[in-house]
Design a protein around this motif. Structure first.
Motif, short mmCIF file in Angstrom:
data_model
loop_
_atom_site.label_atom_id
_atom_site.label_comp_id
_atom_site.label_asym_id
_atom_site.label_seq_id
_atom_site.Cartn_x
_atom_site.Cartn_y
_atom_site.Cartn_z
N THR A 152 0.98 -1.20 -0.05
CA THR A 152 0.07 -0.13 -0.07
C THR A 152 0.86 1.18 0.01
O THR A 152 0.65 2.21 -0.69
N TRP A 153 1.85 1.14 0.65
CA TRP A 153 2.94 2.29 0.72
C TRP A 153 3.56 2.70 -0.64
O TRP A 153 3.72 3.79 -0.87
N VAL A 154 3.82 1.41 -1.34
CA VAL A 154 4.33 1.64 -2.58
C VAL A 154 3.28 2.16 -3.48
O VAL A 154 3.59 2.92 -4.25
N THR A 155 2.06 1.56 -3.49
CA THR A 155 0.98 2.17 -4.45
C THR A 155 0.77 3.56 -4.14
O THR A 155 0.51 4.33 -5.11
N ARG A 156 0.62 4.15 -3.00
CA ARG A 156 0.31 5.61 -2.68
C ARG A 156 1.61 6.38 -2.67
O ARG A 156 1.71 7.75 -2.49
N GLY A 157 2.72 5.88 -3.17
CA GLY A 157 3.94 6.59 -3.38
C GLY A 157 4.91 6.80 -2.27
O GLY A 157 5.63 7.87 -2.41
N LYS A 158 4.55 6.44 -1.14
CA LYS A 158 5.26 6.70 0.06
C LYS A 158 6.58 6.06 0.22
O LYS A 158 7.44 6.15 1.01
N LEU A 159 6.73 4.93 -0.51
CA LEU A 159 7.82 4.00 -0.50
C LEU A 159 8.30 3.54 -1.87
O LEU A 159 7.09 2.92 -2.48
N THR A 160 9.57 3.48 -2.32
CA THR A 160 9.78 3.32 -3.57
C THR A 160 10.93 1.90 -3.41
O THR A 160 11.94 2.11 -2.83
N PRO A 161 10.55 1.02 -4.14
CA PRO A 161 11.56 -0.12 -4.29
C PRO A 161 12.77 0.21 -4.87
O PRO A 161 12.98 1.26 -5.66
N ILE A 162 14.02 -0.25 -4.36
CA ILE A 162 15.47 0.18 -4.67
C ILE A 162 15.86 -0.95 -5.71
O ILE A 162 16.71 -0.76 -6.36
N GLY A 163 15.16 -2.01 -6.00
CA GLY A 163 15.56 -3.26 -6.86
C GLY A 163 14.61 -4.38 -6.92
O GLY A 163 13.42 -4.13 -6.04
N GLU A 164 15.19 -5.29 -7.39
CA GLU A 164 14.18 -6.67 -7.23
C GLU A 164 15.18 -7.70 -7.06
O GLU A 164 16.29 -7.88 -7.67
N GLN A 165 14.82 -8.82 -6.29
CA GLN A 165 15.60 -10.02 -6.30
C GLN A 165 14.48 -11.26 -6.21
O GLN A 165 13.53 -11.28 -5.44
N ARG A 166 14.77 -12.18 -7.29
CA ARG A 166 13.84 -13.28 -7.46
C ARG A 166 12.52 -12.98 -7.39
O ARG A 166 11.57 -13.37 -6.61
N GLY A 167 12.20 -11.84 -8.03
CA GLY A 167 10.75 -11.42 -8.34
C GLY A 167 10.24 -10.77 -7.08
O GLY A 167 8.92 -10.46 -7.26
N GLN A 168 10.83 -10.45 -6.33
CA GLN A 168 10.41 -9.41 -4.97
C GLN A 168 11.05 -8.21 -4.96
O GLN A 168 12.20 -8.11 -5.32
N HIS A 169 10.19 -7.06 -4.48
CA HIS A 169 10.79 -5.82 -4.46
C HIS A 169 11.62 -5.79 -3.30
O HIS A 169 11.41 -6.58 -2.30
N PHE A 197 13.68 -3.12 -0.62
CA PHE A 197 13.45 -1.75 0.06
C PHE A 197 14.67 -1.38 1.04
O PHE A 197 15.27 -1.98 1.53
N ASN A 198 15.07 0.12 0.71
CA ASN A 198 16.11 0.36 1.63
C ASN A 198 15.54 0.46 3.07
O ASN A 198 14.36 1.16 3.39
N GLY A 199 16.24 -0.15 3.99
CA GLY A 199 15.94 -0.33 5.39
C GLY A 199 15.33 1.00 5.88
O GLY A 199 14.49 1.08 6.73
N ALA A 200 16.25 1.94 5.88
CA ALA A 200 16.26 3.31 6.33
C ALA A 200 14.83 3.94 5.79
O ALA A 200 14.19 4.62 6.56
N ASP A 201 14.73 3.78 4.49
CA ASP A 201 13.40 4.18 3.99
C ASP A 201 11.96 3.66 4.58
O ASP A 201 11.05 4.39 4.88
N VAL A 202 12.11 2.19 4.71
CA VAL A 202 11.10 1.73 5.18
C VAL A 202 10.79 2.14 6.68
O VAL A 202 9.81 2.61 7.11
N LEU A 203 11.54 2.43 7.61
CA LEU A 203 11.59 2.82 8.90
C LEU A 203 11.10 4.38 9.12
O LEU A 203 10.46 4.76 10.05
N ALA A 204 11.58 5.21 8.10
CA ALA A 204 10.99 6.62 8.03
C ALA A 204 9.66 6.45 7.92
O ALA A 204 8.97 7.50 8.35
N VAL A 205 9.23 5.70 6.81
CA VAL A 205 7.60 5.78 6.38
C VAL A 205 6.92 5.34 7.48
O VAL A 205 5.92 5.64 7.97
N GLU A 206 7.27 4.19 8.32
CA GLU A 206 6.71 3.68 9.20
C GLU A 206 6.58 4.76 10.64
O GLU A 206 5.55 4.87 11.02
N LYS A 207 7.79 5.45 10.63
CA LYS A 207 7.88 6.43 11.68
C LYS A 207 6.83 7.58 11.35
O LYS A 207 5.75 8.06 12.29
#
Length: 94
Positions: free
Chosen positions: A39-56, A58-68
């Motif tokens: 949902t955060w990705v869809t709303r533009g709050k979080l942007t994937p930094i890449g993909e591995q084995r078909g999964q997005h 995310f930068n850990g610091a970005d995830v924690l910033a959005v959570e905060k």
């Protein structure tokens, strides 16, 4: 390099800024459901930094910033509602 320059310290692997998390790991770190991460990705709050084995990934610091930021908003709304109630209560007294 002069006497005042310090060599760059190696990156701390425990620092979230240097970690790439998949959706499940990001959700666990942020204490939310994996669907919330999407949902955060869809709303533009979080942007994937890449993909591995078909999964997005995310930068850990970005995830924690959005959570905060997300966690803080309801708390602020509750404080605002409480302060409004106090002011209304204070206006009713002589």
């Amino acid at each position: 390099m002069n006497d005042y320059d310090e060599p760059d310290a190696p990156a701390d692997p425990r620092d979230p800024a240097h970690q790439a998390w998949n959706t499940t790991e990001a959700a666990a770190a942020a204490h939310v459901d994996p669907k919330t991460i999407q949902t955060w990705v869809t709303r533009g709050k979080l942007t994937p930094i890449g993909e591995q084995r078909g999964q997005h990934l995310f930068n850990g610091a970005d995830v924690l910033a959005v959570e905060k930021a997300t966690r803080r908003r309801p708390r602020l709304a509750a404080l605002l509602a409480e302060s409004r109630a106090l002011f209304r209560h204070g206006d009713a007294e002589p």
